[in-house]
Design a protein around this motif. Structure first.
Motif, mmCIF file in Angstrom:
data_model
loop_
_atom_site.group_PDB
_atom_site.id
_atom_site.type_symbol
_atom_site.label_atom_id
_atom_site.label_comp_id
_atom_site.label_asym_id
_atom_site.label_seq_id
_atom_site.Cartn_x
_atom_site.Cartn_y
_atom_site.Cartn_z
ATOM 1 N N VAL A 134 35.982 6.568 -67.458
ATOM 2 C CA VAL A 134 35.580 7.668 -66.584
ATOM 3 C C VAL A 134 36.621 7.734 -65.465
ATOM 4 N N GLY A 135 37.506 8.725 -65.528
ATOM 5 C CA GLY A 135 38.570 8.816 -64.543
ATOM 6 C C GLY A 135 39.475 7.607 -64.598
ATOM 7 N N ASP A 136 39.643 6.932 -63.470
ATOM 8 C CA ASP A 136 40.493 5.741 -63.406
ATOM 9 C C ASP A 136 39.685 4.462 -63.548
ATOM 10 N N THR A 137 38.461 4.578 -64.046
ATOM 11 C CA THR A 137 37.601 3.403 -64.195
ATOM 12 C C THR A 137 37.305 3.145 -65.665
ATOM 13 N N LEU A 138 37.428 1.895 -66.063
ATOM 14 C CA LEU A 138 37.043 1.459 -67.397
ATOM 15 C C LEU A 138 35.799 0.593 -67.271
ATOM 16 N N PHE A 139 34.699 1.052 -67.852
ATOM 17 C CA PHE A 139 33.478 0.266 -67.915
ATOM 18 C C PHE A 139 33.461 -0.460 -69.257
ATOM 19 N N PHE A 140 33.048 -1.724 -69.266
ATOM 20 C CA PHE A 140 32.947 -2.428 -70.544
ATOM 21 C C PHE A 140 31.744 -3.360 -70.528
ATOM 22 N N GLY A 141 31.156 -3.540 -71.713
ATOM 23 C CA GLY A 141 29.966 -4.362 -71.850
ATOM 24 C C GLY A 141 30.022 -5.209 -73.097
ATOM 25 N N GLY A 142 29.196 -6.225 -73.145
ATOM 26 C CA GLY A 142 29.172 -7.111 -74.299
ATOM 27 C C GLY A 142 28.200 -8.248 -74.093
ATOM 28 N N SER A 143 28.682 -9.470 -74.353
ATOM 29 C CA SER A 143 27.854 -10.659 -74.204
ATOM 30 C C SER A 143 28.667 -11.698 -73.434
ATOM 31 N N PHE A 144 28.653 -11.589 -72.120
ATOM 32 C CA PHE A 144 29.445 -12.487 -71.278
ATOM 33 C C PHE A 144 28.749 -12.665 -69.930
ATOM 34 N N GLY A 145 29.135 -13.694 -69.202
ATOM 35 C CA GLY A 145 28.541 -13.961 -67.904
ATOM 36 C C GLY A 145 29.545 -14.085 -66.783
ATOM 37 N N LEU A 146 30.831 -14.221 -67.150
ATOM 38 C CA LEU A 146 31.872 -14.395 -66.153
ATOM 39 C C LEU A 146 33.082 -13.540 -66.481
ATOM 40 N N VAL A 147 33.775 -13.086 -65.439
ATOM 41 C CA VAL A 147 35.019 -12.328 -65.570
ATOM 42 C C VAL A 147 36.006 -12.913 -64.565
ATOM 43 N N THR A 148 37.287 -12.980 -64.935
ATOM 44 C CA THR A 148 38.256 -13.528 -64.001
ATOM 45 C C THR A 148 38.270 -12.709 -62.718
ATOM 46 N N ALA A 149 38.299 -13.412 -61.605
ATOM 47 C CA ALA A 149 38.204 -12.784 -60.300
ATOM 48 C C ALA A 149 39.548 -12.199 -59.878
ATOM 49 N N PRO A 150 39.546 -11.257 -58.926
ATOM 50 C CA PRO A 150 40.805 -10.721 -58.396
ATOM 51 C C PRO A 150 41.657 -11.824 -57.786
ATOM 52 N N PRO A 151 42.993 -11.632 -57.721
ATOM 53 C CA PRO A 151 43.891 -12.669 -57.202
ATOM 54 C C PRO A 151 43.545 -13.131 -55.789
ATOM 55 N N THR A 152 42.940 -12.273 -54.979
ATOM 56 C CA THR A 152 42.618 -12.634 -53.597
ATOM 57 C C THR A 152 41.359 -13.488 -53.489
ATOM 58 N N SER A 153 40.631 -13.650 -54.596
ATOM 59 C CA SER A 153 39.385 -14.405 -54.558
ATOM 60 C C SER A 153 39.664 -15.905 -54.471
ATOM 61 N N PRO A 154 38.838 -16.658 -53.726
ATOM 62 C CA PRO A 154 39.020 -18.106 -53.645
ATOM 63 C C PRO A 154 38.559 -18.853 -54.892
ATOM 64 N N VAL A 155 37.876 -18.161 -55.805
ATOM 65 C CA VAL A 155 37.415 -18.786 -57.056
ATOM 66 C C VAL A 155 38.035 -18.054 -58.242
ATOM 67 N N PRO A 156 38.283 -18.779 -59.357
ATOM 68 C CA PRO A 156 38.957 -18.143 -60.502
ATOM 69 C C PRO A 156 38.080 -17.182 -61.288
ATOM 70 N N TRP A 157 36.755 -17.374 -61.267
ATOM 71 C CA TRP A 157 35.843 -16.540 -62.035
ATOM 72 C C TRP A 157 34.774 -15.965 -61.126
ATOM 73 N N THR A 158 34.264 -14.808 -61.504
ATOM 74 C CA THR A 158 33.160 -14.210 -60.757
ATOM 75 C C THR A 158 32.092 -13.748 -61.749
ATOM 76 N N THR A 159 30.855 -13.713 -61.302
ATOM 77 C CA THR A 159 29.742 -13.381 -62.189
ATOM 78 C C THR A 159 29.700 -11.887 -62.502
ATOM 79 N N ARG A 160 29.628 -11.579 -63.772
ATOM 80 C CA ARG A 160 29.340 -10.242 -64.263
ATOM 81 C C ARG A 160 28.483 -10.429 -65.510
ATOM 82 N N THR A 161 27.239 -9.986 -65.451
ATOM 83 C CA THR A 161 26.314 -10.285 -66.537
ATOM 84 C C THR A 161 26.280 -9.159 -67.560
ATOM 85 N N ASN A 162 27.181 -9.274 -68.544
ATOM 86 C CA ASN A 162 27.234 -8.394 -69.717
ATOM 87 C C ASN A 162 27.719 -6.974 -69.438
#
Length: 266
Positions: A134-162
């Protein structure tokens, strides 16, 4: 009708491996025959058919995961992106590129035959089964609980539930994090909302809002991720793999298919 289609198809039947084209005017099998392995996703432009899956060879060329095929000839059309993700069940076109996803990887590939930079997209902790641009945004779904966080984040992964979203032009993971309590199998746009369907029993707008019962179908605001109260309450009690596996909109009617025994009128 289906009987007419079967008669036409039987008259023009021929060997086809993984890829085929049927003329909808008379239901005859067209001569287009690129031959591939197991194809799990297709996207079409006026000139090309993009295919993904466990291809091996397609259109006469070595194309293990993704291929671009001429609509006129079925031949591989001089586009051989280097990728090792295998197999690839999801393919989605966007302006200038092709999004391919499979277990643990989301990958943008330039459509041009000339090298051009593409932003790195996030990695995910499980398989991706659906995507929508949708425009400049890509939405995606599946079976996952974590996504790699942005480079500025202090943690390597961030929660995204599916369910997650990225900005296509930068590869940035967006701060859009609704909750889906089970596998997402498909996405559709309905005006300013995102229709999500699959095999899930709960949903919410994301933390701190607690999950609430929500079966198989859900609507989220495209901009905020807020969950709409609409809930047809698809039953998830069937034996096997219950859920909604496909959905299409025609006018004011939403058609859904899958393995379920009951929906509630809303």
């Amino acid at each position: 009708t289906s009987a007419t289609m079967r008669r036409h198809a039987s008259r023009s039947a021929g060997p086809r491996a993984g890829l085929a084209a049927v003329n909808l005017a008379d239901n005859s099998l067209e001569s287009w025959d690129p031959r591939g392995g197991v194809v799990k996703g297709l996207a079409v432009t006026p000139e090309f058919v993009y295919a993904c899956g466990t291809l091996g060879f397609a259109g006469g060329g070595n194309r293990p995961v993704v291929a671009r095929l001429s609509r006129a000839t079925g031949r591989s059309a001089g586009w051989a992106p280097s990728t090792t993700i295998y197999p690839a069940p999801v393919i989605q076109l966007f302006d200038g590129g092709v999004f391919v996803a499979t277990a643990f990887r989301t990958l943008p590939i330039p459509r041009s035959e000339l090298p051009q930079p593409m932003p790195a997209f996030p990695e995910v902790s499980g398989p991706v089964f659906a995507s929508l641009v949708v425009g400049d945004t890509l939405f995606f779904g599946g079976s996952f609980g974590l996504v790699t966080a942005p480079p500025t984040s202090p943690v390597p992964w961030t929660t995204r539930t599916n369910l997650a979203a990225v900005r296509i032009s930068t590869g940035e993971l967006l701060d859009w994090s609704p909750y889906v309590g089970g596998t997402v199998r498909g996405l559709r746009r309905l005006g300013s909302s995102l229709l999500v369907y699959g095999s899930f029993t709960t949903a919410s707008s994301g933390p701190p809002e607690p999950p609430t019962p929500h079966g198989g179908l859900a609507l989220y605001d495209l901009a905020t991720g807020a969950l709409d109260p609409w809930d047809p309450a698809v039953s998830m009690t069937s034996a096997g793999s219950p859920g909604v596996y496909c959905a299409e909109v025609a006018g004011e009617t939403l058609y859904v298919g899958g393995q379920f025994e009951e929906l509630r009128a809303v």
